[in-house]
Design an enzyme around this catalytic site. Structure first.
Site, PDB file in Angstrom:
ATOM      1  N   HIS A  38       0.863  -1.188   0.000  1.00 50.34           N
ATOM      2  CA  HIS A  38       0.000   0.000   0.000  1.00 50.34           C
ATOM      3  C   HIS A  38       0.897   1.234   0.000  1.00 50.34           C
ATOM      4  O   HIS A  38       2.146   1.116  -0.049  1.00 50.34           O
ATOM      5  CB  HIS A  38      -0.944  -0.036   1.206  1.00 50.34           C
ATOM      6  CG  HIS A  38      -0.254  -0.276   2.516  1.00 50.34           C
ATOM      7  ND1 HIS A  38       0.675   0.595   3.050  1.00 50.34           N
ATOM      8  CD2 HIS A  38      -0.316  -1.312   3.395  1.00 50.34           C
ATOM      9  CE1 HIS A  38       1.114   0.131   4.198  1.00 50.34           C
ATOM     10  NE2 HIS A  38       0.539  -1.030   4.429  1.00 50.34           N
ATOM     11  N   HIS A  41       4.033   1.323   2.249  1.00 50.45           N
ATOM     12  CA  HIS A  41       5.210   0.645   1.697  1.00 50.45           C
ATOM     13  C   HIS A  41       5.835   1.492   0.579  1.00 50.45           C
ATOM     14  O   HIS A  41       7.056   1.626   0.480  1.00 50.45           O
ATOM     15  CB  HIS A  41       4.825  -0.706   1.085  1.00 50.45           C
ATOM     16  CG  HIS A  41       4.244  -1.692   2.051  1.00 50.45           C
ATOM     17  ND1 HIS A  41       2.917  -2.070   2.023  1.00 50.45           N
ATOM     18  CD2 HIS A  41       4.798  -2.381   3.069  1.00 50.45           C
ATOM     19  CE1 HIS A  41       2.680  -2.966   2.971  1.00 50.45           C
ATOM     20  NE2 HIS A  41       3.814  -3.168   3.624  1.00 50.45           N
TER      21      HIS A  41
HETATM   22  P1  AMP Z   1       4.986  -5.003   6.522  1.00 49.35           P
HETATM   23  O1  AMP Z   1       4.758  -5.418   5.117  1.00 49.35           O
HETATM   24  O2  AMP Z   1       3.729  -4.761   7.294  1.00 49.35           O
HETATM   25  O3  AMP Z   1       5.983  -5.894   7.246  1.00 49.35           O
HETATM   26  O4  AMP Z   1       5.687  -3.584   6.446  1.00 49.35           O
HETATM   27  C1  AMP Z   1       6.874  -3.396   5.725  1.00 49.35           C
HETATM   28  C2  AMP Z   1       7.437  -2.047   6.053  1.00 49.35           C
HETATM   29  O5  AMP Z   1       6.491  -1.032   5.699  1.00 49.35           O
HETATM   30  C3  AMP Z   1       7.722  -1.865   7.560  1.00 49.35           C
HETATM   31  O6  AMP Z   1       8.939  -1.151   7.727  1.00 49.35           O
HETATM   32  C4  AMP Z   1       6.541  -1.062   8.021  1.00 49.35           C
HETATM   33  O7  AMP Z   1       6.806  -0.259   9.154  1.00 49.35           O
HETATM   34  C5  AMP Z   1       6.284  -0.180   6.797  1.00 49.35           C
HETATM   35  N1  AMP Z   1       4.902   0.320   6.835  1.00 49.35           N
HETATM   36  C6  AMP Z   1       3.769  -0.416   6.956  1.00 49.35           C
HETATM   37  N2  AMP Z   1       2.686   0.403   7.021  1.00 49.35           N
HETATM   38  C7  AMP Z   1       3.156   1.663   6.952  1.00 49.35           C
HETATM   39  C8  AMP Z   1       2.545   2.958   6.986  1.00 49.35           C
HETATM   40  N3  AMP Z   1       1.237   3.106   7.115  1.00 49.35           N
HETATM   41  N4  AMP Z   1       3.346   4.048   6.885  1.00 49.35           N
HETATM   42  C9  AMP Z   1       4.695   3.906   6.780  1.00 49.35           C
HETATM   43  N5  AMP Z   1       5.326   2.729   6.745  1.00 49.35           N
HETATM   44  C10 AMP Z   1       4.574   1.610   6.833  1.00 49.35           C
END
Ligand code: AMP
Length: 287
Positions: A38, A41
Site C-alpha cells: 500500500h 510501503h
Molecule cells: P509489513 O509489510 O507490514 O511488514 O511492512 C513493511 C514495512 O512497511 C515496515 O517497515 C513497516 O513499518 C512499513 N509500513 C507499513 N505500514 C506503513 C505505513 N502506514 N506508513 C509507513 N510505513 C509503513
C-alpha cells in the site's frame, strides 16, 4: 512504460543480479516488506529510490515472526498486484524467496534482542522480534544494502532493528520513515483488509486517541498517567475496539516514563474484529 523488476527467488539469484548490476560506487537501498503493498510501503520505496542507485524490495511473509495462533496462513497476499505497483516505481530487484529458500529445515540459529524487544508488542508476542531480527539480518546478508528503510508505523520494530545494526556493527544505515495514514487518520496496514465497514470506522478511535495525547502534551501536560487515562477513555468509548496496551515510553530506549521529560512515544495495540492493529505517535514537548 516502466520495466518489470527482476525477481529473485533465492539468495543465489539475488546475489547474481546484484553482482551484475551493482558497480563499485553504486549504492543499494533495501525495503523489507511482507507484501500486499500500500502507499505506506510505497513511501519507503520512493525514499529508497531517491537516495540510492539500486532499489531492492523484499516480499516475504516471515513464518518465524508469527506465533502458531496468529494469522500466518490468512495473511493477505497478492504478488501480481505488488509487482505491478513496484514496476510503476521502477524498482530494480524484488527479492521474494519461498519459505523453503529462506529457511533450511534443520536451521538452528536465531537472533535475539534482549531489551527493546521485551515490552509493548514483544510482551504480547513472545519470539516475534527474534523472528523479525533473524529475517532482517538474513536479508541484509544477501542484499548487502547501504541503506534500509523501515516505517515508524512499526515503531518498536524500527528501534529493535537500529539496535541490532548497532550492536552487530552491520554496515547499513537504518532509516525510519513517517507513518502514512488515510485521510481520516487510520494508519495504512495490510491488515486493514480484515476490517468490515463498521470495524474500520471504529478503528479510528486509535488515531483519535493519539491526537488527544498530542494535544495534551502540546498544552503542557507532563503527567504520563493523566495522558494515558485520556487515551484509554477515547478508545473505551468504542467497545468493539479491544485495547491490548497503551503505553508511553522513551522514544529511543523504550524505557517506561512517568513524566514527559524527554522525547517519548505513545504506542498502542488493539484488536478490532479479527485484525490486530498498532499505531503510535512521537510526543515532544514544545519547549
Ligand atoms: P509489513 O509489510 O507490514 O511488514 O511492512 C513493511 C514495512 O512497511 C515496515 O517497515 C513497516 O513499518 C512499513 N509500513 C507499513 N505500514 C506503513 C505505513 N502506514 N506508513 C509507513 N510505513 C509503513
Amino acid at each position: 512504460m516502466k520495466k518489470m523488476p527482476h525477481i529473485a527467488r533465492n539468495p543465489a539469484e539475488a546475489r547474481e543480479f546484484l553482482s551484475l548490476h551493482v558497480r563499485t560506487r553504486s549504492s543499494v537501498g533495501l525495503v523489507p516488506t511482507m507484501g500486499f503493498l500500500h502507499e505506506g510501503h510505497l513511501s519507503l520505496v520512493r525514499r529508497a529510490k531517491e537516495e540510492n542507485d539500486i532499489c531492492v524490495v523484499s516480499i516475504f511473509v516471515n513464518p518465524l515472526q508469527f506465533a502458531p495462533a496468529e494469522d500466518l496462513a490468512a495473511y493477505p497476499r497478492d504478488m501480481e498486484r505488488d509487482l505491478e505497483l513496484l514496476s510503476a516505481e521502477d524498482v530494480h530487484l524484488v527479492y521474494s524467496p519461498s519459505p523453503g529458500a529462506m529457511y533450511l529445515p534443520d536451521r538452528s540459529t536465531l537472533i535475539t534482542e534482549n531489551s527493546l524487544s521485551r515490552c509493548l508488542c514483544g510482551a504480547a508476542r513472545p519470539g516475534h522480534f527474534d523472528g523479525v531480527c533473524t529475517v532482517v539480518l538474513k536479508l541484509f546478508s544477501v542484499i548487502a544494502p547501504d541503506r534500509a528503510y523501515f516505517g515508524e508505523k512499526d515503531y518498536q520494530q524500527l528501534q529493535v532493528i537500529k539496535r541490532m545494526a548497532r550492536d552487530l556493527d552491520l554496515p547499513v544505515e537504518i532509516t525510519g520513515c513517517p507513518i502514512i495514514r488515510e485521510r481520516d487518520g487510520l494508519a495504512l496496514s495490510s491488515r486493514n483488509i480484515y476490517l468490515g465497514e463498521k470495524e474500520r470506522a471504529d478503528a479510528l478511535v486509535l488515531s483519535r486517541s493519539l491526537d488527544a495525547a498530542e494535544e495534551l502534551v502540546r498544552g503542557g501536560e507532563t503527567d504520563v498517567t493523566r495522558i494515558l487515562d485520556v487515551v484509554r477513555d477515547v478508545i473505551s468509548a468504542c467497545p468493539s475496539v479491544a485495547l491490548e496496551y497503551a503505553e508511553i515510553r522513551g522514544a529511543d530506549d523504550l524505557a517506561p516514563l512517568d513524566i514527559m521529560n524527554k522525547r517519548a512515544v505513545c504506542a498502542l495495540a488493539a484488536r478490532v474484529g479479527r485484525a490486530r492493529l498498532i499505531d503510535n505517535r512521537v510526543l515532544e514537548r514544545r519547549d
